[in-house]
Scaffold this active site. Structure first.
Site, PDB file in Angstrom:
ATOM      1  N   ALA A  25      27.149  37.293  56.421  1.00 12.40           N
ATOM      2  CA  ALA A  25      25.924  36.998  57.174  1.00 12.40           C
ATOM      3  C   ALA A  25      24.805  37.880  56.658  1.00 12.40           C
ATOM      4  CB  ALA A  25      26.143  37.238  58.670  1.00 12.40           C
ATOM      5  N   GLY A  27      21.138  39.580  58.159  1.00 11.00           N
ATOM      6  CA  GLY A  27      20.289  39.815  59.315  1.00 11.00           C
ATOM      7  C   GLY A  27      18.985  40.470  58.906  1.00 11.00           C
ATOM      8  N   GLY A  28      18.206  40.878  59.920  1.00  4.03           N
ATOM      9  CA  GLY A  28      16.909  41.464  59.645  1.00  4.03           C
ATOM     10  C   GLY A  28      16.988  42.857  59.059  1.00  4.03           C
ATOM     11  N   MET A  29      18.142  43.495  59.128  1.00  6.90           N
ATOM     12  CA  MET A  29      18.276  44.871  58.691  1.00  6.90           C
ATOM     13  C   MET A  29      19.243  45.029  57.524  1.00  6.90           C
ATOM     14  SD  MET A  29      19.538  47.912  61.141  1.00  6.90           S
ATOM     15  CE  MET A  29      20.185  49.436  60.515  1.00  6.90           C
ATOM     16  N   ALA A  30      20.251  44.146  57.448  1.00  6.24           N
ATOM     17  CA  ALA A  30      21.287  44.327  56.438  1.00  6.24           C
ATOM     18  C   ALA A  30      21.989  43.004  56.172  1.00  6.24           C
ATOM     19  CB  ALA A  30      22.295  45.380  56.898  1.00  6.24           C
ATOM     20  N   VAL A  32      25.917  41.511  55.492  1.00  5.45           N
ATOM     21  CA  VAL A  32      27.312  41.881  55.738  1.00  5.45           C
ATOM     22  C   VAL A  32      28.212  41.110  54.767  1.00  5.45           C
ATOM     23  CG1 VAL A  32      29.166  42.003  57.438  1.00  5.45           C
ATOM     24  CG2 VAL A  32      26.784  42.301  58.155  1.00  5.45           C
ATOM     25  N   LYS A  47      28.357  46.657  55.243  1.00  6.14           N
ATOM     26  CA  LYS A  47      26.994  46.328  55.682  1.00  6.14           C
ATOM     27  C   LYS A  47      26.022  47.043  54.748  1.00  6.14           C
ATOM     28  CE  LYS A  47      25.907  45.389  59.809  1.00  6.14           C
ATOM     29  NZ  LYS A  47      25.561  45.254  61.233  1.00  6.14           N
ATOM     30  N   ASP A 141      20.916  48.133  71.336  1.00  8.81           N
ATOM     31  CA  ASP A 141      20.763  46.729  70.937  1.00  8.81           C
ATOM     32  C   ASP A 141      21.973  45.919  71.414  1.00  8.81           C
ATOM     33  OD1 ASP A 141      19.479  44.563  69.835  1.00  8.81           O
ATOM     34  OD2 ASP A 141      20.170  44.937  67.789  1.00  8.81           O
TER      35      ASP A 141
END
Length: 647
Positions: A25, A27-30, A32, A47, A141
């Site tokens: 996947a 995401g906005g930060m990393a 995976v 990650k 979060d």
């Protein structure tokens, strides 16, 4: 699952150990990945931080610190953090690989869950958060995307500490609130601050979503949703799902109170409340709520619970049955509709009489005992001691005050803990033990010696401490305006409720050299790094070649590089003024003391050495301050000799 094959990391081995096998996947930060640890021969999750964050030194430093804190958590409901590494431009985290799906996937598939199933999922989530809160870690979060459900139904919480690292990053855009907006507590929206009660709020919102299939606050923009979190209370979930027990409404509304002090004070307290409600639910409550949601009335016969469904904990019993699963029948799956006939009516009458008798008996028991019991008041945590005593007295309870403890949740002098916990049922006249806070947990005072005052204050605040009173003192070794020491000293511990005092250098104290030999006085001042200028005039009443006056005056604070003027008496001349006034070269060839410049910035060090009559050569320069010099401080060297400094 993201199966992009063009990802350049797929197939690579990071840090000579972790072979990237596929992308899971982004995401906005990393991003995976699934990877294999070649050293231990096991499957792991990797990650990898996005390049813009990995290029931010402040983020990386905070990320590494938070990763270490998360790695210290050891709990069956926490996704384990194994390692943190850097390989070139790639900053990454090595974690436990959890095959399965997220809670978001489950909600997308099923829409919503029944009361019992919802509580069976939220309990391991709260257990994980409780372990983190005891370790001083705030998740920040909490949302269904960060809750993983394994193939055998185990629940695990992921991404501890990462939201904190991202929120501290200088790459974060101004005004951007870290965390999914649907789960943000009001204090996060207003100030960006988060503590353990912020996680409780998010868990309460998640419980609402599990029960209803919707978020409590919705809007056209994230800003509109954030506004509702601040200005509107989370409604009871029974408003959307008829038939939900009132206890669930109480759980949600308490956990999502807009004032943090009115919520359970950490995930452990919330977990205790959830467990109590879960234990009191009827076994068939999920089926009953499902029937009520379709506008049906459950039959009087004892219904059976719905069949198991894979992927849910506690035996995997589902919380929601679709109309296709239940069909038009009013009885649970597996039962048969009661037969119509002569005996059916009589059977219903007997059941009805038995139900009325049970209600009357229950009312009688309640009437006899209700006056003997009460509940520990809900709002004790965060109260002043005197107010808490009064609240207990008003409830017919006694108070005992335990020794103070440190607490990061409440201010000094307020109640940090009550035993039994708030909301617990208790006999009237019983004693509740109140534990006051003696302030927040002490933190280690960082070493800010040699820093500017502004830098020192910033470093203290970053460590959770507050700068206190400032004072100054002369120093021969610390430049003017730089920190000499703190009180408490570096390495000692101080509660954030008590300010840290800062002592700043007012510079070196100008010595009194009036009456000394001119050359001796000049050399002494040059060894302090001062720029000495000499003026000469004749005063027949005083010995020749002695200092008549100085500027600045004795006792004045001075710093390396400051200019000092000495007025020196002309010497007596035997062969005329020309041979007496020999400033043009009389000091040539003199040896001068080498001033100490270790610990100074390179600019200050060069200024001090040049003003003392030396040339400067810079060797290696790995830092911004001088760590060595040759010749050594206190030795003497020929005027004009080259002094080497390095850092």
């Amino acid at each position: 699952m993201d199966t992009t094959v063009a990802d350049p990391l797929v197939g690579r081995v990071l840090d000579g150990r972790y072979r990237i096998e596929s992308r899971v996947a982004r995401g906005g930060m990393a991003t995976v990945y699934v990877a294999r640890d070649l050293r231990l021969d096991r499957v792991v999750a990797i990650k990898v931080m996005h390049a813009n964050l990995a290029a931010d030194d402040e983020f990386v430093a905070r990320f590494i610190g938070e990763a270490k804190a998360a790695a210290a958590l050891s709990h069956p409901n926490v996704v384990a953090v194994y390692d943190q590494r850097t390989d070139g431009e790639h900053v990454f985290l090595v974690m436990e690989y959890v095959p399965g799906r997220t809670l978001r996937d489950l909600l997308t598939e099923r829409g919503r869950l029944g009361p019992r199933a919802a509580l069976e999922i939220i309990q391991p989530v709260l257990a994980a958060l409780s372990a983190a809160h005891r370790a001083g870690l705030v998740h920040r979060d909490v949302k269904p995307e960060n809750v993983l459900i394994t193939e055998d139904g185990q629940v695990k919480v992921a991404d501890f500490g990462l939201a904190r690292a991202e929120s501290a990053s200088k790459m974060t855009k101004t005004g951007l609130i870290i965390g999914t907006v649907g789960y943000l507590a009001p204090e996060q929206v207003l100030s960006g601050n988060a503590d353990v009660r912020t996680d409780v709020y998010a868990a309460g919102v998640m419980l609402y979503e599990l029960l209803t299939g919707e978020l409590p606050h919705q809007g056209d923009t994230p800003l509109a949703v954030a506004y509702k979190h601040v200005n509107e209370a989370v409604p009871p979930p029974s408003g959307l799902v008829p038939g939900l027990p009132q206890q669930l409404d109480v759980l949600v509304t308490r956990a999502t109170a807009r004032e943090p002090a009115q919520r359970p004070q950490d995930a452990g307290q919330f977990l205790a409340l959830v467990a109590e409600v879960h234990g009191g639910l009827p076994p068939d409550i999920d089926w009953r709520v499902e029937q009520a949601s379709y506008g049906r009335t459950a039959v009087m016969e004892a219904p059976q619970p719905p069949p198991p469904v894979p992927g849910l904990p506690h035996g995997g019993r589902t919380a929601v049955l679709s109309p296709a699963e239940t069909g038009p029948s009013l009885v649970p799956p597996g039962d048969h509709a009661p037969r119509r006939g002569v005996g059916a009516t009589g059977r219903y009458v007997l059941i009805a009489i038995g139900a009325v008798a049970a209600v009357v008996l229950a009312w009688s028991v309640w009437y006899q005992t209700s006056g003997q019991y009460d509940h520990v008041p809900d709002r004790l945590i965060g109260m002043k001691v005197a107010d808490a005593r009064q609240a207990l007295a008003d409830a017919g309870l006694r108070a005992r005050i335990a020794p103070e403890v440190y607490s990061d949740r409440v201010d000094k002098g307020e109640i940090a803990k009550a035993d039994p916990a708030p909301g617990t049922r208790i006999a009237k006249g019983e004693t509740v033990t109140l534990t006051p806070s003696k302030g927040r947990v002490p933190r280690e005072v960082p070493d800010v010696r040699g820093r500017s005052l502004d830098d020192a204050k910033r470093i203290l605040r970053d460590k959770g401490l507050q700068p206190g009173r400032e004072s100054s003192t002369p120093s021969q070794t610390v430049a003017k305006g730089r920190v000499v020491r703190t009180n408490p000293a570096a390495g000692e511990k101080q509660s954030p409720d008590v300010p840290v005092q800062i002592v700043v250098s007012s510079g070196m104290s100008m010595p009194n050299v009036v009456g000394q030999k001119g050359d001796d006085a000049a050399n002494r001042l040059r060894s302090m790094g001062l720029d000495v200028k000499i003026e000469r005039r004749r005063d027949g009443r005083r010995p020749g070649d002695t200092v008549l006056s100085q500027n600045p005056e004795p006792g004045t604070g001075v710093s390396s590089g400051d200019e000092v003027t000495l007025v020196v008496n002309r010497r007596d001349c035997l062969f005329g003024e020309f041979f007496c006034d020999d400033d043009r070269g009389r000091d040539r060839g003199d040896r001068l003391p080498v001033p100490p410049v270790i610990g100074q910035s390179f600019d200050d060090a060069k200024r001090a050495l040049k003003s003392s009559g030396f040339k400067v050569k810079i060797g290696s320069k790995l830092g911004d301050r001088v760590v060595g010099q040759n010749p050594l401080p206190g030795s003497s060297a020929q005027r004009g000799q080259e002094i080497t400094i390095w850092g």
